[in-house]
Design an enzyme around this catalytic site. Sequence first.
Site, PDB file in Angstrom:
ATOM      1  CB  CYS A  94      -0.876   0.044   1.164  1.00  0.00           C
ATOM      2  SG  CYS A  94      -2.334   1.052   0.936  1.00  0.00           S
ATOM      3  NE  ARG A 128      -8.642   6.271   2.808  1.00  0.00           N
ATOM      4  CZ  ARG A 128      -7.176   6.488   2.600  1.00  0.00           C
ATOM      5  NH1 ARG A 128      -6.896   7.716   2.859  1.00  0.00           N
ATOM      6  NH2 ARG A 128      -6.242   5.631   2.976  1.00  0.00           N
ATOM      7  CG  HIS A 194      -3.376  -3.073   3.820  1.00  0.00           C
ATOM      8  ND1 HIS A 194      -2.497  -2.688   4.535  1.00  0.00           N
ATOM      9  CD2 HIS A 194      -3.742  -1.720   3.636  1.00  0.00           C
ATOM     10  CE1 HIS A 194      -1.508  -1.685   4.356  1.00  0.00           C
ATOM     11  NE2 HIS A 194      -2.597  -0.946   3.611  1.00  0.00           N
TER      12      HIS A 194
HETATM   13  N1  GLN Z   1      -1.312   7.074   1.947  1.00  0.00           N
HETATM   14  C1  GLN Z   1      -1.698   6.019   1.215  1.00  0.00           C
HETATM   15  C2  GLN Z   1      -3.000   6.327   0.594  1.00  0.00           C
HETATM   16  O1  GLN Z   1      -3.949   6.750   1.382  1.00  0.00           O
HETATM   17  C3  GLN Z   1      -1.580   4.625   1.518  1.00  0.00           C
HETATM   18  C4  GLN Z   1      -2.581   4.261   2.684  1.00  0.00           C
HETATM   19  C5  GLN Z   1      -2.345   2.763   2.980  1.00  0.00           C
HETATM   20  O2  GLN Z   1      -1.015   2.323   3.372  1.00  0.00           O
HETATM   21  N2  GLN Z   1      -3.153   2.281   3.419  1.00  0.00           N
HETATM   22  O3  GLN Z   1      -3.182   6.133  -0.844  1.00  0.00           O
END
Ligand code: GLN
Length: 246
Positions: A94, A128, A194
Amino acid sequence: MTEIRICHLYPKEMNIYGDRGNIAVLQKRLEWRGYSSTLTSISIGDEFTPTSFDLCYLGGGQDRDQMIVAYDLQEKSAALHSAAKDGMVFLWVCGGIQLAGVGYTDSEGRRIPGVGILDLDTSAGKSRLIGDLVLNAELNGDSCKVVGYENHVGRTFLGSDATPLGAVLKGHGNNGEDRTEGAVQRRVIGTYMHGPILPKNPWLADKLLSWAIEHKTGKTPTLTPLDNSLENLAQQVAITRAGMKR
Ligand code: GLN
């Protein structure tokens, strides 16, 4: 006994979704096959020696965490490139995939530099991308369903030197547009998955371990098959939760 050397980069700063579970799976699946392993944490200011490890792991982190580690990662860039060229295994998750690329432009328009061991670039989108993720992963001509959980604002697009880890069957993937997930170049793997990803994806865990053993010994190992019934059950639950049949 062959010893496989694992490096965990920034375990304090980049570990927002139980990423430590991935390390536990790697070490346990090595132990069950008679291999020993060492685990070394490398944090800000520590030296990363490319010849000291067989596998390098970097977990996920929010934009703020990425900013904290990014400039230290630049100091390690030459050593990381040398390790990748030498066939070290990388699993960067990620925030990790974003830092493995050329860079990440966050939601405030700030540019966070990456190390460029994966040919990709990332910019924050307007929303997101969150939810269960199921893909048909392919490595070295072998394919398997892989499941995980994604939560990222970044939209990642691959350049010509990187290939996707897999095709998205359910979920968003790299950018919610081109149905790709993850990136692979040599033995470097970046993914948005994840979970942690490895406990319910024994196929992927064993691919990484085969590569790491080959990196250490110079020979392709034949891994003793393990009873993956619990892992496969966990994967089935995740696939069902994602609204898919097996
Ligand atoms: N900061 C990055 C994003 O939001 C990765 C987030 C994460 O590692 N879940 O895209």
